[in-house]
Structure formats: structure tokens, C-alpha cells
Motif scaffolding. Structure first.
Motif, mmCIF file in Angstrom:
data_model
loop_
_atom_site.group_PDB
_atom_site.id
_atom_site.type_symbol
_atom_site.label_atom_id
_atom_site.label_comp_id
_atom_site.label_asym_id
_atom_site.label_seq_id
_atom_site.Cartn_x
_atom_site.Cartn_y
_atom_site.Cartn_z
ATOM 1 N N GLU A 49 -3.030 -4.575 2.012
ATOM 2 C CA GLU A 49 -2.014 -6.080 1.612
ATOM 3 C C GLU A 49 -0.824 -5.057 2.467
ATOM 4 O OE1 GLU A 49 -0.969 -7.671 -1.633
ATOM 5 O OE2 GLU A 49 -2.974 -7.603 -2.685
ATOM 6 N N ILE A 50 -0.069 -6.019 3.723
ATOM 7 C CA ILE A 50 1.062 -5.943 3.599
ATOM 8 C C ILE A 50 2.230 -5.644 3.550
ATOM 9 C CG2 ILE A 50 1.434 -8.085 4.928
ATOM 10 C CD1 ILE A 50 2.025 -6.325 7.527
ATOM 11 N N ALA A 51 3.294 -5.278 3.375
ATOM 12 C CA ALA A 51 4.741 -5.495 2.072
ATOM 13 C C ALA A 51 5.332 -6.333 3.155
ATOM 14 C CB ALA A 51 5.313 -3.882 2.073
ATOM 15 N N THR A 52 6.430 -6.978 2.567
ATOM 16 C CA THR A 52 7.331 -7.783 3.085
ATOM 17 C C THR A 52 8.430 -7.201 3.083
ATOM 18 O OG1 THR A 52 8.653 -8.397 1.173
ATOM 19 C CG2 THR A 52 6.572 -10.323 1.559
ATOM 20 N N GLY A 100 2.831 -1.912 0.889
ATOM 21 C CA GLY A 100 2.476 -3.225 0.573
ATOM 22 C C GLY A 100 0.674 -3.024 -0.251
ATOM 23 N N SER A 101 0.290 -1.448 -0.317
ATOM 24 C CA SER A 101 -1.180 -1.736 -0.721
ATOM 25 C C SER A 101 -0.427 -0.500 -1.814
ATOM 26 C CB SER A 101 -2.099 -0.422 0.070
ATOM 27 O OG SER A 101 -2.771 -1.618 1.178
ATOM 28 N N THR A 102 0.518 0.039 -1.980
ATOM 29 C CA THR A 102 0.910 0.871 -3.077
ATOM 30 C C THR A 102 1.930 0.133 -3.780
ATOM 31 O OG1 THR A 102 1.348 2.757 -1.316
ATOM 32 C CG2 THR A 102 2.466 2.287 -3.809
ATOM 33 N N LEU A 103 1.762 -1.584 -3.348
ATOM 34 C CA LEU A 103 2.806 -2.110 -4.239
ATOM 35 C C LEU A 103 1.669 -3.028 -4.954
ATOM 36 C CD1 LEU A 103 6.006 -2.884 -1.977
ATOM 37 C CD2 LEU A 103 5.724 -2.007 -4.113
ATOM 38 N N ALA A 104 0.529 -2.775 -3.962
ATOM 39 C CA ALA A 104 -0.447 -4.027 -4.254
ATOM 40 C C ALA A 104 -0.942 -2.946 -5.470
ATOM 41 C CB ALA A 104 -1.674 -3.797 -3.878
#
Length: 320
Positions: A49-52, A100-104
Motif C-alpha cells: 500500500e502507498i502512504a499519503t 504505506g505497507s508498514t502502516l498497513a
């Protein structure tokens, strides 16, 4: 047995510097081949996933983020630090996918499920753990510090207070340590090789001000192997157990294994299995199983495959 999310996809492979740079885009595929060959149950594959930009700014300075964005649009390479971390076209977006992937992963372990409702207890993002980036600069192959962003988001989004960050990469996690040096609720434990980049992480560095005693650095000499690692990790395990965290983040760099091209430690993958199993038990004891692992360094493909697969196996098999 514990359902463990593992992030894999081409958008994570985009984070790599090309040519003869140690951090190549092949690293994630070397891990994936080994992981698939070992046929581990209870593994749930998740798309990156991509972060904002807004979430990245919860940790990083705006001026630095704008500089990365500008460099990302250039055709030629522009150093983002003193030379170890070059830019490339699209580096901004590639780094956003890491964050984003870490935040997911954080969202999944906090919710106990993934975006389609599958049960998730733990998570692993192999192309992550970029622990050298500072709020205002890159460092040591790290553009954005996904760990720092995840710590900020865990607090802002979920109200998590006590977080244990454990780092077994051969290099000291200076970008996490110094940015949270005075934070008494960020419990930091790091075992690393003494005397190599970034030249920090001395045993006397235990936290500043009100955070004194909340940081643990254990430098090991060149040539240290599994027995020295396990001896050091017993202190780290006791440290984490004592802080009773609400979330555990493990940076499990594979560059401490024997045969790595830029370090001199002599671990086997048993070191990663030991660390992951120990922290897995503590996660279930203190924080409802909430543990995230991030790949970190590692520049020998076979070492990456062995070490990171052991981390996933430890999480998926359940606490011993």
C-alpha cells in the motif's frame, strides 16, 4: 498457530538503487523464493500500500519531503545524503510504498484483521525497517523512516503509548534512537556490530532526560556469532518484558549473518528464529499479540531468504 500478514509485490520491489548498489530490487524476490519453498501455513499475502504525504509528514520535515519529491522527478541521480542513498526517478513513490505497507501492517495488527476481513495477528514487511533516515535527511540506503512514521501513527491514530522497538540489524538504528532519545515511552533495544556505520549505539547511550533507562544498546565485536547474539538478546528480552509494551516493532535486518558483504558478524538464521520466537511470546503476554516485523538490511540473497523466513515461521507457528 497465528495468521501472519506478509507484504509482497512489485511496488515494494521498486525500492532499490540499481547498478552495483547493495540495496537491489532483487532482495524481496530472494526472500519470496525461499519463503514459498518452505510452505509455511497461516501466512496471508498482502499487496503493498502507498502512504499519503500527510502521514509521512507526521515524522519527517516538510522541507526534506519536498526535496525527495523534487529529486524523484529528475532523470539523473542526486545524492539524498552524503552519497550512500542516491535518488532515482520515482524514488518518492517507491519510498511511499515502503511506508504505506508498514502502516498497513500496523492497521492490521491493531484491528486484528486485514482490509478484506481476514483474521490477522502479526505482520511482516520485508522491504521496510529504514532505520537510518532522520526527520530531515536520508541515511544508509534509507529515504523515509517507516519506523518513525509508524510510531507516530500508532500514537496519533490508535492512542498507543508504550512501544517496544527491537533492532537486530548489524547496523545501529540511529534514525530511531536519536529521534526518540528523549521519549520515555519509546523503549529501544538494539544489538549491532561495534565500529561500523553509522558509528553510534554505545552501551552508555541509555536515553536522555526523562527517558534515561528506556534505551538499551548492545554493541558486539566483529566475528560475534549466535552464542554472543543469544547472550545479548536475553538482556533485550528482559528489557522488553519489563516495559510491558502495547505494541512491539522488530527490525530484523539479515546483515548480521555470516557471509554478508558489508559487515563482519557471524550469525546463522537461528539468531532470527530465536529473536522472533522470544518477542512473539512477549507480544502475546503483554499486547494481545501485536507485533510487526520489518526486514531491514541484508545484502546476500541466501541470507535474506533464510533469516526472514525464520521470522515469518516464528510468527505463524505461534508462541512456543
Amino acid at each position: 498457530m497465528c495468521n501472519t500478514a506478509v507484504f509482497y509485490g512489485d511496488n515494494l520491489a521498486r525500492y532499490g538503487f540499481g547498478g552495483s548498489h547493495p540495496w537491489s530490487t532483487e532482495r524481496i524476490h530472494a526472500f519470496w523464493r525461499r519463503l514459498c519453498s518452505d510452505r509455511i501455513d497461516n501466512m496471508v499475502v498482502e499487496e503493498p500500500e502507498i502512504a499519503t504525504e500527510e502521514t509521512v509528514l507526521s515524522f519527517h520535515d516538510r522541507q526534506y519531503v519536498e526535496m525527495v519529491k523534487m529529486a524523484s522527478r529528475q532523470c539523473r541521480s542526486i545524492p539524498l545524503d552524503r552519497g550512500d542513498t542516491p535518488s532515482f526517478r520515482g524514488v518518492f513513490e517507491a519510498a511511499l510504498y515502503v511506508v504505506g505497507s508498514t502502516l498497513a501492517a500496523l492497521d492490521m495488527v491493531m484491528a486484528g484483521k486485514d482490509r478484506v476481513g481476514r483474521k490477522i495477528e502479526h505482520a511482516f514487511n520485508p522491504i521496510a525497517g529504514l532505520h537510518h533516515a532522520r526527520r530531515d535527511s536520508a541515511g544508509g540506503f534509507c529515504v523515509f523512516n517507516d519506523i518513525g512514521v509508524a510510531i507516530m501513527q500508532a500514537r496519533q491514530k490508535y492512542g498507543v503509548k508504550k512501544i517496544a522497538y527491537v533492532d537486530i540489524d548489524a547496523h545501529h538504528g540511529d534514525g530511531v534512537f536519536y529521534e526518540f532519545d528523549g521519549d520515555p515511552l519509546l523503549f529501544f533495544a538494539d544489538v549491532h556490530q561495534h565500529g561500523i556505520f553509522p558509528g553510534t549505539g554505545f552501551a552508555a547511550e541509555t536515553g536522555a532526560g526523562k527517558a534515561e533507562g528506556t534505551k538499551l544498546n548492545i554493541p558486539l565485536p566483529a566475528g560475534a556469532g549466535d552464542s554472543e547474539f543469544i547472550g545479548a538478546f536475553s538482556k533485550m528480552e528482559e528489557f522488553v518484558d519489563g516495559c510491558k509494551p502495547e505494541l512491539i516493532i522488530l527490525q530484523c535486518g539479515a546483515d548480521g549473518l555470516a557471509g554478508e558483504p558489508i559487515t563482519d558478524l557471524q550469525y546463522t538464521a537461528n539468531a532470527h528464529a530465536h529473536a522472533a520466537n522470544s518477542l512473539h511470546r512477549l507480544a502475546h503476554r503483554h499486547c494481545q499479540g501485536r507485533i510487526i516485523a520489518l526486514g531491514g538490511g541484508g545484502y546476500d540473497p541466501s541470507n535474506i531468504g533464510r533469516a526472514w523466513t525464520e521470522v515469518v515461521r516464528a510468527f505463524a507457528n505461534g508462541p512456543g
